[in-house]
Design a protein around this motif. Structure first.
Motif, PDB file in Angstrom:
ATOM      1  N   ALA A   1      23.027  -3.096   4.091  1.00 57.03           N
ATOM      2  CA  ALA A   1      24.007  -2.812   3.051  1.00 57.03           C
ATOM      3  C   ALA A   1      23.459  -1.735   2.131  1.00 57.03           C
ATOM      4  O   ALA A   1      22.241  -1.534   2.026  1.00 57.03           O
ATOM      5  CB  ALA A   1      24.352  -4.073   2.267  1.00 57.03           C
ATOM      6  N   ALA A   2      24.368  -1.022   1.489  1.00 59.29           N
ATOM      7  CA  ALA A   2      24.010  -0.023   0.486  1.00 59.29           C
ATOM      8  C   ALA A   2      24.687  -0.408  -0.818  1.00 59.29           C
ATOM      9  O   ALA A   2      25.876  -0.717  -0.841  1.00 59.29           O
ATOM     10  CB  ALA A   2      24.428   1.372   0.927  1.00 59.29           C
ATOM     11  N   VAL A   3      23.938  -0.394  -1.913  1.00 60.84           N
ATOM     12  CA  VAL A   3      24.436  -0.810  -3.223  1.00 60.84           C
ATOM     13  C   VAL A   3      24.564   0.427  -4.111  1.00 60.84           C
ATOM     14  O   VAL A   3      23.592   1.160  -4.320  1.00 60.84           O
ATOM     15  CB  VAL A   3      23.494  -1.847  -3.863  1.00 60.84           C
ATOM     16  N   TYR A   4      25.768   0.642  -4.633  1.00 63.81           N
ATOM     17  CA  TYR A   4      26.044   1.781  -5.495  1.00 63.81           C
ATOM     18  C   TYR A   4      26.361   1.290  -6.911  1.00 63.81           C
ATOM     19  O   TYR A   4      26.992   0.246  -7.085  1.00 63.81           O
ATOM     20  CB  TYR A   4      27.227   2.581  -4.960  1.00 63.81           C
ATOM     21  N   THR A   5      25.928   2.040  -7.892  1.00 61.72           N
ATOM     22  CA  THR A   5      26.240   1.724  -9.288  1.00 61.72           C
ATOM     23  C   THR A   5      26.790   2.971  -9.963  1.00 61.72           C
ATOM     24  O   THR A   5      26.598   4.104  -9.486  1.00 61.72           O
ATOM     25  CB  THR A   5      24.993   1.250 -10.045  1.00 61.72           C
TER      26      THR A   5
ATOM     27  N   PRO B   1      12.763 -11.923  -6.683  1.00 61.32           N
ATOM     28  CA  PRO B   1      13.826 -11.231  -5.933  1.00 61.32           C
ATOM     29  C   PRO B   1      14.965 -10.766  -6.836  1.00 61.32           C
ATOM     30  O   PRO B   1      15.144 -11.250  -7.945  1.00 61.32           O
ATOM     31  CB  PRO B   1      14.299 -12.317  -4.974  1.00 61.32           C
ATOM     32  N   LYS B   2      15.737  -9.823  -6.297  1.00 60.08           N
ATOM     33  CA  LYS B   2      16.893  -9.274  -7.007  1.00 60.08           C
ATOM     34  C   LYS B   2      18.022  -9.148  -5.988  1.00 60.08           C
ATOM     35  O   LYS B   2      17.799  -8.748  -4.854  1.00 60.08           O
ATOM     36  CB  LYS B   2      16.537  -7.915  -7.608  1.00 60.08           C
ATOM     37  N   TRP B   3      19.231  -9.505  -6.396  1.00 56.79           N
ATOM     38  CA  TRP B   3      20.337  -9.463  -5.458  1.00 56.79           C
ATOM     39  C   TRP B   3      21.637  -9.119  -6.187  1.00 56.79           C
ATOM     40  O   TRP B   3      21.720  -9.153  -7.414  1.00 56.79           O
ATOM     41  CB  TRP B   3      20.485 -10.786  -4.716  1.00 56.79           C
ATOM     42  N   VAL B   4      22.648  -8.768  -5.384  1.00 54.67           N
ATOM     43  CA  VAL B   4      23.995  -8.533  -5.901  1.00 54.67           C
ATOM     44  C   VAL B   4      24.869  -9.680  -5.408  1.00 54.67           C
ATOM     45  O   VAL B   4      24.940  -9.948  -4.206  1.00 54.67           O
ATOM     46  CB  VAL B   4      24.550  -7.174  -5.427  1.00 54.67           C
ATOM     47  N   ARG B   5      25.529 -10.323  -6.350  1.00 55.09           N
ATOM     48  CA  ARG B   5      26.402 -11.441  -6.011  1.00 55.09           C
ATOM     49  C   ARG B   5      27.824 -10.904  -5.823  1.00 55.09           C
ATOM     50  O   ARG B   5      28.415 -10.361  -6.761  1.00 55.09           O
ATOM     51  CB  ARG B   5      26.368 -12.488  -7.125  1.00 55.09           C
TER      52      ARG B   5
ATOM     53  N   LEU C   1      32.549  -2.410   5.356  1.00 56.33           N
ATOM     54  CA  LEU C   1      33.197  -3.353   4.449  1.00 56.33           C
ATOM     55  C   LEU C   1      32.703  -3.068   3.042  1.00 56.33           C
ATOM     56  O   LEU C   1      31.492  -3.007   2.806  1.00 56.33           O
ATOM     57  CB  LEU C   1      32.867  -4.790   4.853  1.00 56.33           C
ATOM     58  N   GLU C   2      33.635  -2.875   2.126  1.00 54.25           N
ATOM     59  CA  GLU C   2      33.289  -2.557   0.740  1.00 54.25           C
ATOM     60  C   GLU C   2      33.585  -3.771  -0.140  1.00 54.25           C
ATOM     61  O   GLU C   2      34.704  -4.295  -0.146  1.00 54.25           O
ATOM     62  CB  GLU C   2      34.070  -1.337   0.258  1.00 54.25           C
ATOM     63  N   LEU C   3      32.555  -4.199  -0.890  1.00 52.12           N
ATOM     64  CA  LEU C   3      32.671  -5.368  -1.754  1.00 52.12           C
ATOM     65  C   LEU C   3      32.219  -5.010  -3.160  1.00 52.12           C
ATOM     66  O   LEU C   3      31.491  -4.032  -3.364  1.00 52.12           O
ATOM     67  CB  LEU C   3      31.804  -6.524  -1.210  1.00 52.12           C
ATOM     68  N   TYR C   4      32.621  -5.831  -4.122  1.00 47.51           N
ATOM     69  CA  TYR C   4      32.312  -5.567  -5.524  1.00 47.51           C
ATOM     70  C   TYR C   4      31.694  -6.814  -6.155  1.00 47.51           C
ATOM     71  O   TYR C   4      32.119  -7.945  -5.869  1.00 47.51           O
ATOM     72  CB  TYR C   4      33.581  -5.169  -6.296  1.00 47.51           C
ATOM     73  N   GLY C   5      30.675  -6.587  -6.969  1.00 51.71           N
ATOM     74  CA  GLY C   5      30.020  -7.728  -7.602  1.00 51.71           C
ATOM     75  C   GLY C   5      29.122  -7.283  -8.735  1.00 51.71           C
ATOM     76  O   GLY C   5      29.270  -6.183  -9.285  1.00 51.71           O
ATOM     77  N   ASN C   6      28.162  -8.133  -9.079  1.00 48.56           N
ATOM     78  CA  ASN C   6      27.251  -7.869 -10.185  1.00 48.56           C
ATOM     79  C   ASN C   6      25.819  -8.195  -9.772  1.00 48.56           C
ATOM     80  O   ASN C   6      25.578  -9.079  -8.959  1.00 48.56           O
ATOM     81  CB  ASN C   6      27.624  -8.718 -11.407  1.00 48.56           C
ATOM     82  N   VAL C   7      24.886  -7.459 -10.373  1.00 55.02           N
ATOM     83  CA  VAL C   7      23.466  -7.666 -10.106  1.00 55.02           C
ATOM     84  C   VAL C   7      23.027  -8.981 -10.750  1.00 55.02           C
ATOM     85  O   VAL C   7      23.410  -9.288 -11.881  1.00 55.02           O
ATOM     86  CB  VAL C   7      22.632  -6.499 -10.655  1.00 55.02           C
ATOM     87  N   ASP C   8      22.221  -9.727 -10.022  1.00 47.03           N
ATOM     88  CA  ASP C   8      21.729 -11.005 -10.534  1.00 47.03           C
ATOM     89  C   ASP C   8      20.237 -11.111 -10.243  1.00 47.03           C
ATOM     90  O   ASP C   8      19.751 -10.581  -9.232  1.00 47.03           O
ATOM     91  CB  ASP C   8      22.472 -12.170  -9.865  1.00 47.03           C
ATOM     92  N   ILE C   9      19.516 -11.753 -11.136  1.00 49.18           N
ATOM     93  CA  ILE C   9      18.074 -11.955 -10.964  1.00 49.18           C
ATOM     94  C   ILE C   9      17.717 -13.341 -11.494  1.00 49.18           C
ATOM     95  O   ILE C   9      18.506 -13.980 -12.186  1.00 49.18           O
ATOM     96  CB  ILE C   9      17.245 -10.885 -11.713  1.00 49.18           C
ATOM     97  N   ARG C  10      16.516 -13.791 -11.162  1.00 50.44           N
ATOM     98  CA  ARG C  10      16.038 -15.068 -11.678  1.00 50.44           C
ATOM     99  C   ARG C  10      15.358 -14.857 -13.033  1.00 50.44           C
ATOM    100  O   ARG C  10      14.758 -13.813 -13.289  1.00 50.44           O
ATOM    101  CB  ARG C  10      15.063 -15.725 -10.705  1.00 50.44           C
ATOM    102  N   GLN C  11      15.443 -15.884 -13.872  1.00 52.07           N
ATOM    103  CA  GLN C  11      14.835 -15.830 -15.192  1.00 52.07           C
ATOM    104  C   GLN C  11      13.878 -17.007 -15.378  1.00 52.07           C
ATOM    105  O   GLN C  11      14.029 -18.052 -14.754  1.00 52.07           O
ATOM    106  CB  GLN C  11      15.899 -15.863 -16.289  1.00 52.07           C
TER     107      GLN C  11
ATOM    108  N   MET D   1      20.256  -6.796 -14.802  1.00 53.14           N
ATOM    109  CA  MET D   1      21.041  -8.013 -14.702  1.00 53.14           C
ATOM    110  C   MET D   1      22.446  -7.806 -15.256  1.00 53.14           C
ATOM    111  O   MET D   1      22.637  -7.270 -16.348  1.00 53.14           O
ATOM    112  CB  MET D   1      20.334  -9.139 -15.466  1.00 53.14           C
ATOM    113  N   GLY D   2      23.447  -8.246 -14.475  1.00 54.02           N
ATOM    114  CA  GLY D   2      24.840  -8.140 -14.889  1.00 54.02           C
ATOM    115  C   GLY D   2      25.489  -6.806 -14.601  1.00 54.02           C
ATOM    116  O   GLY D   2      26.699  -6.651 -14.813  1.00 54.02           O
TER     117      GLY D   2
END
Length: 338
Positions: free
Chosen positions: A262-266, A241-245, A32-42, A318-319
């Motif tokens: 999962a594998a995250v590509y940029t 932590p760091k995640w992709v939303r 399953l291929e999904l698209y999103g943005n990197v998000d982190i806590r500040q 981030m973003g």
């Protein structure tokens, strides 16, 4: 020749189409291929007290470590208050020690001497009164006036009162201070020590330390500015932590479970995917009406999914846009549920 080439081209096109269609169907069935943005806590990092900023030691983009000094406040006023409180504590400690030790032998001797002096003063006053009364008796009251008798009598009473005072003073000198006086002095000492601890705590809070490993995202105040708990000095982006939303449509929700790999590509590192794991899966749909009544609208539902990533090289920012590919062949560990 043309009659031969045309069928060959048709066969090749058909083979390519069916090969692509088969591979695409196979990929869709297992990935399953999904698209999103990197998000982190500040973290918004601010001083807990208001004072003029003395130093700012970090810049935007700096990588900081836990406990690293980032900024300081002017502490000259606090230092003077600390010195004053320390002096008051030293004086009060001497007072407590004096009360605990009781009267010195010299003080007892002094009180005894004062008592002896009072006794002598009473004896002298009584002697003078006796002489005046004797003269009055021998002269039938003509040799001594009534005023002289009254004055001498008053001196005797005053001497007796002074003797009583000196006698009690000697007793107190021998007994020493009261327990209540010692307790009150000790309580005053504890109050001053608590004041000193509070001042030292405020002085410690004049140093702004990094709460964890992070990167400075924004430097908001400069030396000379007045710090306040309501005005952050820095904004820090946490490394972990760091995640992709990403957002998943309603038909694909059944294909996801927490813990799936999962594998995250940029675009920056297209050939170097970052490993990830499915974490939070929202139970609430977004961007759709509250009450869905048609089948076409049900398929438009989307749900937020967070893909937790391991990024030791800090390649994800981030973003940053990212593509997430989830391998459905690696199911979630036993016991995990959505």
């Amino acid at each position: 020749m043309r009659k031969i080439l045309l069928p060959v081209l048709i066969l090749l096109a058909a083979a390519a189409y069916f090969g692509w269609h088969y591979s695409q169907a196979e990929r869709d069935a297992g990935e399953l291929e999904l698209y999103g943005n990197v998000d982190i806590r500040q973290v918004s990092l601010a001083f807990t007290r208001s004072e003029r900023i003395d130093q700012v030691l970090a810049e935007e983009g700096d990588q900081v470590k836990t406990g690293q000094l980032l900024a300081t406040l002017d502490t000259r006023t606090l230092n003077l208050q600390v010195k004053r409180t320390q002096a008051a504590i030293a004086a009060q400690q001497q007072q407590v020690a004096k009360l605990r030790n009781g009267s010195r032998p010299e003080e007892v001797a002094q009180a005894a001497a004062q008592l002896s002096a009072a006794e002598a003063e009473l004896e002298l006053a009584q002697s003078q009164l006796n002489r005046l009364e004797d003269v009055k008796r021998r002269t039938d009251g003509r040799g001594v006036s009534a005023q002289d008798i009254d004055t001498a009598t008053t001196h005797v009473r005053a001497a007796r009162a002074q003797l009583a005072i000196r006698s009690e003073a000697l007793k107190l000198a021998k007994i020493g201070p009261r327990d209540e006086d010692i307790a009150a002095a000790e309580a005053q000492l504890e109050t001053l020590q608590a004041d000193l601890a509070l001042l030292n705590h405020q002085r410690d809070q004049s140093q702004l330390l990094a709460p964890t490993d992070a990167r400075v995202r924004a430097r908001l105040l400069e030396p000379g500015d007045i710090a306040s708990p309501q005005w952050p000095v820095f904004t820090l982006a946490l490394n972990d932590p760091k995640w992709v939303r990403v957002y998943v449509s309603e038909p694909d929700m059944g294909r996801l479970k927490p813990g799936m790999s999962a594998a995250v590509y940029t675009d920056s590192f297209p050939d170097q995917p970052v490993s990830g794991t499915l974490g939070y899966i929202s139970s609430v749909a977004e961007f759709t009406p509250k009450n869905v009544q048609t089948e076409s609208l049900r398929t438009a539902l989307v749900y937020e999914v967070r893909v937790l990533v391991e990024d030791p090289d800090n390649r994800l920012r981030m973003g940053m846009p990212a593509t997430v590919r989830i391998d459905e062949s690696h199911s979630a560990p036993a016991g995990q549920s959505q």
